[in-house]
Design a protein around this motif. Structure first.
Motif, PDB file in Angstrom:
ATOM      1  N   GLY A 125      46.765  35.484  47.069  1.00 21.25           N
ATOM      2  CA  GLY A 125      46.421  36.525  48.031  1.00 21.25           C
ATOM      3  C   GLY A 125      44.920  36.652  48.211  1.00 21.25           C
ATOM      4  N   ARG A 127      42.738  34.316  47.764  1.00 19.76           N
ATOM      5  CA  ARG A 127      42.262  33.153  48.521  1.00 19.76           C
ATOM      6  C   ARG A 127      42.609  33.303  50.002  1.00 19.76           C
ATOM      7  NH1 ARG A 127      43.684  26.990  47.070  1.00 19.76           N
ATOM      8  NH2 ARG A 127      45.781  27.668  47.612  1.00 19.76           N
ATOM      9  N   LYS A 128      43.784  33.837  50.291  1.00 23.19           N
ATOM     10  CA  LYS A 128      44.186  34.057  51.687  1.00 23.19           C
ATOM     11  C   LYS A 128      43.200  34.981  52.395  1.00 23.19           C
ATOM     12  CE  LYS A 128      47.729  36.360  54.367  1.00 23.19           C
ATOM     13  NZ  LYS A 128      48.835  37.281  54.265  1.00 23.19           N
ATOM     14  N   TYR A 129      42.771  36.044  51.707  1.00 23.82           N
ATOM     15  CA  TYR A 129      41.803  36.984  52.281  1.00 23.82           C
ATOM     16  C   TYR A 129      40.382  36.437  52.285  1.00 23.82           C
ATOM     17  CZ  TYR A 129      45.089  40.906  52.500  1.00 23.82           C
ATOM     18  OH  TYR A 129      46.125  41.743  52.810  1.00 23.82           O
TER      19      TYR A 129
END
Length: 187
Positions: A125, A127-129
Protein backbone atom coordinates in the motif's frame (compact mmCIF):
# COMPACT_ATOMS: atom_id res chain seq x y z
CA UNK A 1 -77.26 19.04 1.68
CA UNK A 2 -73.84 20.67 1.53
CA UNK A 3 -70.81 18.66 0.43
CA UNK A 4 -68.02 18.16 2.90
CA UNK A 5 -64.87 20.09 2.05
CA UNK A 6 -61.58 18.27 2.58
CA UNK A 7 -59.73 19.39 5.64
CA UNK A 8 -56.94 21.81 4.88
CA UNK A 9 -55.45 22.31 8.32
CA UNK A 10 -52.21 20.97 9.76
CA UNK A 11 -53.79 17.54 10.18
CA UNK A 12 -54.29 17.20 6.42
CA UNK A 13 -50.77 18.42 5.65
CA UNK A 14 -49.31 15.94 8.08
CA UNK A 15 -51.20 13.01 6.56
CA UNK A 16 -50.47 14.04 2.98
CA UNK A 17 -46.78 14.58 3.74
CA UNK A 18 -46.61 11.13 5.34
CA UNK A 19 -48.29 9.57 2.31
CA UNK A 20 -45.89 11.39 0.00
CA UNK A 21 -42.92 10.28 2.12
CA UNK A 22 -44.17 6.67 2.10
CA UNK A 23 -44.57 6.77 -1.69
CA UNK A 24 -41.03 8.12 -2.07
CA UNK A 25 -39.67 5.33 0.13
CA UNK A 26 -41.62 2.74 -1.85
CA UNK A 27 -40.27 4.13 -5.14
CA UNK A 28 -36.69 4.07 -3.81
CA UNK A 29 -37.18 0.49 -2.65
CA UNK A 30 -38.50 -0.53 -6.07
CA UNK A 31 -35.50 1.11 -7.76
CA UNK A 32 -33.14 -0.72 -5.40
CA UNK A 33 -34.84 -4.05 -6.01
CA UNK A 34 -34.39 -3.56 -9.75
CA UNK A 35 -30.61 -3.44 -9.35
CA UNK A 36 -30.30 -5.81 -6.38
CA UNK A 37 -28.80 -9.04 -7.79
CA UNK A 38 -30.38 -11.13 -5.01
CA UNK A 39 -33.95 -9.95 -5.67
CA UNK A 40 -34.40 -11.87 -8.92
CA UNK A 41 -35.03 -15.57 -9.36
CA UNK A 42 -33.64 -15.46 -12.86
CA UNK A 43 -30.54 -13.53 -13.88
CA UNK A 44 -32.09 -12.70 -17.25
CA UNK A 45 -34.79 -10.68 -15.42
CA UNK A 46 -32.20 -8.41 -13.90
CA UNK A 47 -31.47 -5.24 -15.88
CA UNK A 48 -27.85 -4.53 -16.77
CA UNK A 49 -26.24 -1.83 -14.70
CA UNK A 50 -23.91 0.66 -16.23
CA UNK A 51 -21.29 2.45 -14.24
CA UNK A 52 -19.31 5.55 -15.02
CA UNK A 53 -15.54 5.35 -14.66
CA UNK A 54 -15.65 7.23 -11.34
CA UNK A 55 -18.42 5.00 -9.89
CA UNK A 56 -17.00 1.61 -10.83
CA UNK A 57 -15.85 -0.43 -7.83
CA UNK A 58 -17.04 2.15 -5.31
CA UNK A 59 -19.79 2.00 -2.73
CA UNK A 60 -22.94 4.00 -3.46
CA UNK A 61 -22.61 7.60 -2.28
CA UNK A 62 -23.98 8.14 1.20
CA UNK A 63 -24.14 4.43 2.02
CA UNK A 64 -22.75 2.81 5.12
CA UNK A 65 -20.40 0.88 2.86
CA UNK A 66 -18.93 4.18 1.75
CA UNK A 67 -18.50 5.23 5.39
CA UNK A 68 -16.74 1.95 6.18
CA UNK A 69 -14.48 2.41 3.15
CA UNK A 70 -13.51 5.91 4.29
CA UNK A 71 -12.75 4.64 7.80
CA UNK A 72 -10.68 1.77 6.34
CA UNK A 73 -8.70 4.21 4.18
CA UNK A 74 -7.92 6.30 7.27
CA UNK A 75 -6.72 3.19 9.10
CA UNK A 76 -4.54 2.11 6.15
CA UNK A 77 -2.90 5.54 5.96
CA UNK A 78 -2.24 5.50 9.70
CA UNK A 79 -0.57 2.08 9.38
CA UNK A 80 1.52 3.35 6.46
CA UNK A 81 2.60 6.32 8.58
CA UNK A 82 3.61 3.92 11.36
CA UNK A 83 5.60 1.84 8.86
CA UNK A 84 7.39 4.91 7.49
CA UNK A 85 8.17 5.98 11.04
CA UNK A 86 9.76 2.57 11.76
CA UNK A 87 11.87 2.85 8.61
CA UNK A 88 12.93 6.35 9.67
CA UNK A 89 13.88 5.21 13.20
CA UNK A 90 15.74 2.04 12.31
CA UNK A 91 17.03 2.80 8.82
CA UNK A 92 20.32 4.17 7.59
CA UNK A 93 20.86 7.06 5.23
CA UNK A 94 19.97 6.21 1.64
CA UNK A 95 23.25 5.52 -0.27
CA UNK A 96 21.82 7.34 -3.30
CA UNK A 97 21.67 10.53 -1.19
CA UNK A 98 18.00 11.42 -1.41
CA UNK A 99 17.90 12.45 2.25
CA UNK A 100 15.72 9.48 3.09
CA UNK A 101 16.30 6.26 5.01
CA UNK A 102 16.72 2.63 3.92
CA UNK A 103 16.30 -0.58 5.89
CA UNK A 104 16.63 -4.21 4.84
CA UNK A 105 13.38 -6.17 4.61
CA UNK A 106 14.53 -8.83 7.11
CA UNK A 107 15.32 -6.25 9.78
CA UNK A 108 12.09 -4.41 9.06
CA UNK A 109 10.16 -7.67 9.33
CA UNK A 110 11.68 -8.39 12.74
CA UNK A 111 10.91 -4.88 14.00
CA UNK A 112 7.45 -4.54 12.52
CA UNK A 113 6.24 -8.01 13.48
CA UNK A 114 5.74 -6.79 17.06
CA UNK A 115 3.51 -3.97 15.76
CA UNK A 116 1.39 -5.68 13.15
CA UNK A 117 1.15 -8.90 11.17
CA UNK A 118 0.31 -6.99 7.98
CA UNK A 119 3.78 -5.79 6.99
CA UNK A 120 3.67 -6.91 3.38
CA UNK A 121 0.19 -5.50 2.75
CA UNK A 122 1.22 -2.22 4.35
CA UNK A 123 4.42 -2.13 2.27
CA UNK A 124 2.48 -2.73 -0.93
CA UNK A 125 0.00 0.00 0.00
CA UNK A 126 2.80 2.40 0.85
CA UNK A 127 4.45 1.68 -2.50
CA UNK A 128 1.13 2.18 -4.29
CA UNK A 129 0.80 5.64 -2.68
CA UNK A 130 4.43 6.40 -3.56
CA UNK A 131 5.85 6.56 -0.04
CA UNK A 132 8.31 3.63 -0.14
CA UNK A 133 10.15 1.71 -2.81
CA UNK A 134 11.70 -1.75 -3.07
CA UNK A 135 12.72 -4.05 -5.90
CA UNK A 136 10.48 -6.85 -7.06
CA UNK A 137 6.75 -7.30 -7.08
CA UNK A 138 6.52 -8.61 -3.53
CA UNK A 139 8.89 -9.58 -0.72
CA UNK A 140 9.13 -12.91 1.08
CA UNK A 141 10.60 -13.65 4.47
CA UNK A 142 13.73 -15.74 4.13
CA UNK A 143 14.26 -15.15 0.41
CA UNK A 144 14.30 -11.34 0.40
CA UNK A 145 15.93 -10.62 3.78
CA UNK A 146 18.56 -8.32 2.28
CA UNK A 147 16.33 -6.39 -0.14
CA UNK A 148 16.42 -2.71 0.80
CA UNK A 149 13.16 -0.90 1.52
CA UNK A 150 13.58 2.84 1.27
CA UNK A 151 11.51 5.91 1.93
CA UNK A 152 11.02 7.76 -1.34
CA UNK A 153 11.33 11.20 0.31
CA UNK A 154 12.45 12.46 3.70
CA UNK A 155 10.17 11.29 6.52
CA UNK A 156 8.89 14.75 7.49
CA UNK A 157 7.60 15.34 3.94
CA UNK A 158 5.90 11.94 3.91
CA UNK A 159 4.43 12.49 7.37
CA UNK A 160 2.98 15.85 6.34
CA UNK A 161 1.45 14.36 3.18
CA UNK A 162 0.00 11.31 4.95
CA UNK A 163 -1.48 13.36 7.79
CA UNK A 164 -3.06 15.74 5.25
CA UNK A 165 -4.67 12.78 3.46
CA UNK A 166 -5.91 11.34 6.76
CA UNK A 167 -7.38 14.71 7.74
CA UNK A 168 -9.13 15.04 4.37
CA UNK A 169 -10.63 11.55 4.67
CA UNK A 170 -11.72 12.18 8.25
CA UNK A 171 -13.41 15.43 7.18
CA UNK A 172 -15.27 13.61 4.39
CA UNK A 173 -16.22 10.85 6.84
CA UNK A 174 -17.56 13.34 9.41
CA UNK A 175 -19.46 15.24 6.70
CA UNK A 176 -21.11 12.00 5.51
CA UNK A 177 -22.10 11.07 9.07
CA UNK A 178 -23.49 14.57 9.68
CA UNK A 179 -25.46 14.41 6.44
CA UNK A 180 -26.87 11.00 7.40
CA UNK A 181 -27.83 12.23 10.88
CA UNK A 182 -29.57 15.25 9.36
CA UNK A 183 -31.44 13.03 6.93
CA UNK A 184 -32.54 10.69 9.73
CA UNK A 185 -33.78 13.63 11.82
CA UNK A 186 -35.82 14.90 8.87
CA UNK A 187 -37.43 11.49 8.41
Amino acid sequence: MAEKQPASGPEENSVSSRIMHFNQQAEQHQQWMMINPFAHYNVSEMPKRSFGQEEYGRAPAGSRSEQRALAANVQVLQEILQLCEQIEKSGQEDPEGHGSKTVEFGALFDLYNDISDKLLATLLGARKYGFVDFSGETLFQGRDETVPVRLVRPFQELKTEILAKVEDLQCIYVEKIDMEATTLRQD
